[in-house]
Every structure is written in structure tokens, then in C-alpha cells.
Design a protein around this motif. Structure first.
Motif, short mmCIF file in Angstrom:
data_model
loop_
_atom_site.label_atom_id
_atom_site.label_comp_id
_atom_site.label_asym_id
_atom_site.label_seq_id
_atom_site.Cartn_x
_atom_site.Cartn_y
_atom_site.Cartn_z
N TYR A 198 -24.19 -5.29 -49.82
CA TYR A 198 -25.57 -5.48 -50.26
C TYR A 198 -25.68 -5.47 -51.78
O TYR A 198 -26.53 -6.15 -52.35
CB TYR A 198 -26.47 -4.42 -49.63
N SER A 199 -24.82 -4.73 -52.45
CA SER A 199 -24.80 -4.76 -53.92
C SER A 199 -24.43 -6.15 -54.42
O SER A 199 -24.97 -6.65 -55.41
CB SER A 199 -23.82 -3.72 -54.48
N HIS A 200 -23.49 -6.80 -53.71
CA HIS A 200 -23.07 -8.15 -54.08
C HIS A 200 -24.22 -9.14 -53.86
O HIS A 200 -24.51 -9.98 -54.73
CB HIS A 200 -21.85 -8.54 -53.26
N LEU A 201 -24.90 -9.02 -52.71
CA LEU A 201 -26.06 -9.88 -52.45
C LEU A 201 -27.15 -9.65 -53.50
O LEU A 201 -27.79 -10.60 -53.96
CB LEU A 201 -26.62 -9.59 -51.06
N GLU A 202 -27.36 -8.40 -53.84
CA GLU A 202 -28.38 -8.04 -54.81
C GLU A 202 -28.08 -8.69 -56.16
O GLU A 202 -28.97 -9.24 -56.82
CB GLU A 202 -28.43 -6.52 -54.94
#
Length: 273
Positions: A198-202
Motif C-alpha cells: 500500500y505504501s507503493h500504491l500510495e
């Protein structure tokens, strides 16, 4: 069929099960019990079609006047499946919508399973009335994604297959719920993997909301609080019924000749009010 339909059938085809129900399009709720049959071994088109017929017969909604939407685990463009996830390779570059329409003797709307789950949450669930960019992820055998910007679905995003920097395997292999089961991870260890995803998507998309779906979302309290994100992240409202509800919501897409199938979400929105 008419554009004033208030009910439709949603069928959600998955790698292990095929589910269906009659849906109230004004409320986004199931009007019947959810019928589920196993996905045939190998998941070849003819066998899947037979299983879908079985679901419709058990629902007692074989009448072609009832709109029908079908969700499928593949990239879907203009009714053609361009990939195959947990189903036979026969589905790759296959005229799936036409195949089902001929086999069922009725008009249908055929779409990607994560996309229809996104439509369900946008219309009736956690993303309802939310502005900006919403990313829905379904955590299960794989990671499905739906991207919705200002109420408009951007289809076939497949963000579960983003590559992890410095690794050969993608995020789906690393962070799907199946990885937790396969490697017997505890909730906190799995949450650490989700944090990376999710950090990557963010970083890539700067979304305004994450919605987490799939069956595991009923245990959201065990892993979502462990994530540290700038973006709000919430569990999906409809969980495993989202595919059924979203498929039904898009079932009216093919009813008017002047409305392309890609605009089914808009059409469903106007007819369900």
C-alpha cells in the motif's frame, strides 16, 4: 428488457467458486440467498458455462427478461478476455461475452471481477459519495484492483501485478491473502507485507481512499490498524458479495444500443435511482 429495471442477476465467477443472486439495484442488496457451486476443475469455458446455468436454475431466474451481469477473473475488453487468472488458458483472447450470450440465450454484460467489486463499493458501499481517487483492492488468491476517479471506473488496472523493486516476484505473489496462508504468516507479518504494497500504491497514485475487499476483509480489525499510511484505508462493505452486486449493477449496460458497454456504470447509476 427495459432501462427501468430495478432488479438484476449478478454472477461472480472465481477460481474456486461461482456465486450468484438476484439483486435490488436501488439498494445494492441481495433479494435471494446467494447460490454457490464449485468452479469446475480446469475451468474450461464449456464447463464454466454449465456451472453458470446451474446457478441460474437454482435461482429460478432463467428468464431472459431479467438483466444479467457476469464478473470474471481476467482482463476484459469489449467482451473479450485477454488474460486468465486461476482459470484455463483457453480464456486468453477469448470472445467470452458472446460465448455466454449464445450459451445462455440472453444478453449479458461481462466485466473484470475487481472492477465490478469497485462499482459495488462506489454505488452502495465504502466508496459511496467519495470524491477524488479511490483504489479498491481485493485480497484473496491474488490481488485484484479497481481504480475509480470522481465516480468513473478506470477498467482493468491489474495493480496487483506491480513488480516489487529489486525482486523477481510481483506484489500479488508476496502480499495476497494466499501468501499468508501458503507461508503460514501471522497477522502482523502479513501486515508488514501489505504495508510495503500500500505504501507503493500510495507513492505511485496518491489516492484519497483505499478500500480493502475480499473475504479476509471481515477480519480487517486484525491487520488494517497495523498499517501506517497517509491515505485513509477502510474495509469494503460488501466483502464477498461485491462481485455479485457490482455485476448486477452493470447488467443494464447492454440494454440500450446508444450506450457503449464501457459506460455501464453510468447507465446503472441512472436507472437505479
Amino acid at each position: 428488457m427495459t432501462g427501468t429495471a430495478t432488479t438484476a442477476v449478478g454472477i461472480d465467477i472465481g477460481g474456486t467458486g461461482i456465486k450468484g443472486a438476484l439483486v435490488d439495484l436501488s439498494q445494492g442488496t441481495l433479494l435471494t440467498d446467494r447460490i454457490k457451486v464449485p468452479t469446475p476443475k480446469g475451468a474450461e469455458p464449456d464447463d464454466v458455462l454449465t456451472a453458470v446455468r446451474e446457478v441460474l436454475e437454482k435461482l429460478e431466474v432463467t428468464d431472459a427478461d431479467v438483466p444479467l451481469g457476469v464478473a470474471f477473473p481476467a482482463i476484459v475488453k469489449n467482451g473479450r478476455t485477454l488474460s486468465a487468472a486461476n482459470v484455463a488458458d483457453t480464456w486468453i483472447d477469448f470472445e467470452a461475452e458472446a460465448f455466454f450470450e449464445k450459451g445462455l440465450g440472453r444478453q449479458i454484460h461481462f466485466a473484470n471481477d475487481a472492477d465490478v467489486a469497485g462499482v459495488a463499493e462506489m454505488r452502495y458501499g465504502a466508496a459511496k459519495d467519495r470524491d477524488g481517487l479511490v483504489l479498491l483492492t481485493t485480497l484473496g488468491t491474488g490481488i485484484g484492483t479497481a481504480m475509480i476517479y470522481k465516480g468513473v471506473l478506470v477498467p482493468n488496472t491489474e495493480l496487483g501485478h506491480l513488480h516489487r523493486p529489486g525482486h523477481k516476484k510481483d506484489f500479488e505473489h508476496f502480499a495476497a491473502y494466499s501468501a499468508m496462508e501458503r507461508e503460514e504468516l501471522e497477522w502482523d507479518a502479513w501486515a508488514g507485507r501489505l504495508q510495503q504494497y500500500y505504501s507503493h500504491l500510495e507513492f505511485l497514485f496518491t489516492p484519497d481512499l483505499f478500500v480493502v475487499g475480499g473475504g479476509v476483509s471481515k477480519h480487517a480489525d486484525k491487520f488494517l490498524p497495523l498499517l501506517d499510511l497517509k491515505t485513509e484505508i477502510v474495509p469494503a462493505v460488501h466483502r464477498n458479495n461485491a462481485g455479485i452486486i457490482g455485476a448486477a449493477a452493470l447488467a443494464l449496460a447492454g440494454e440500450r444500443e446508444d450506450v457503449p458497454a464501457e459506460q455501464g456504470g453510468d447507465l446503472a447509476d441512472t436507472t437505479a435511482r
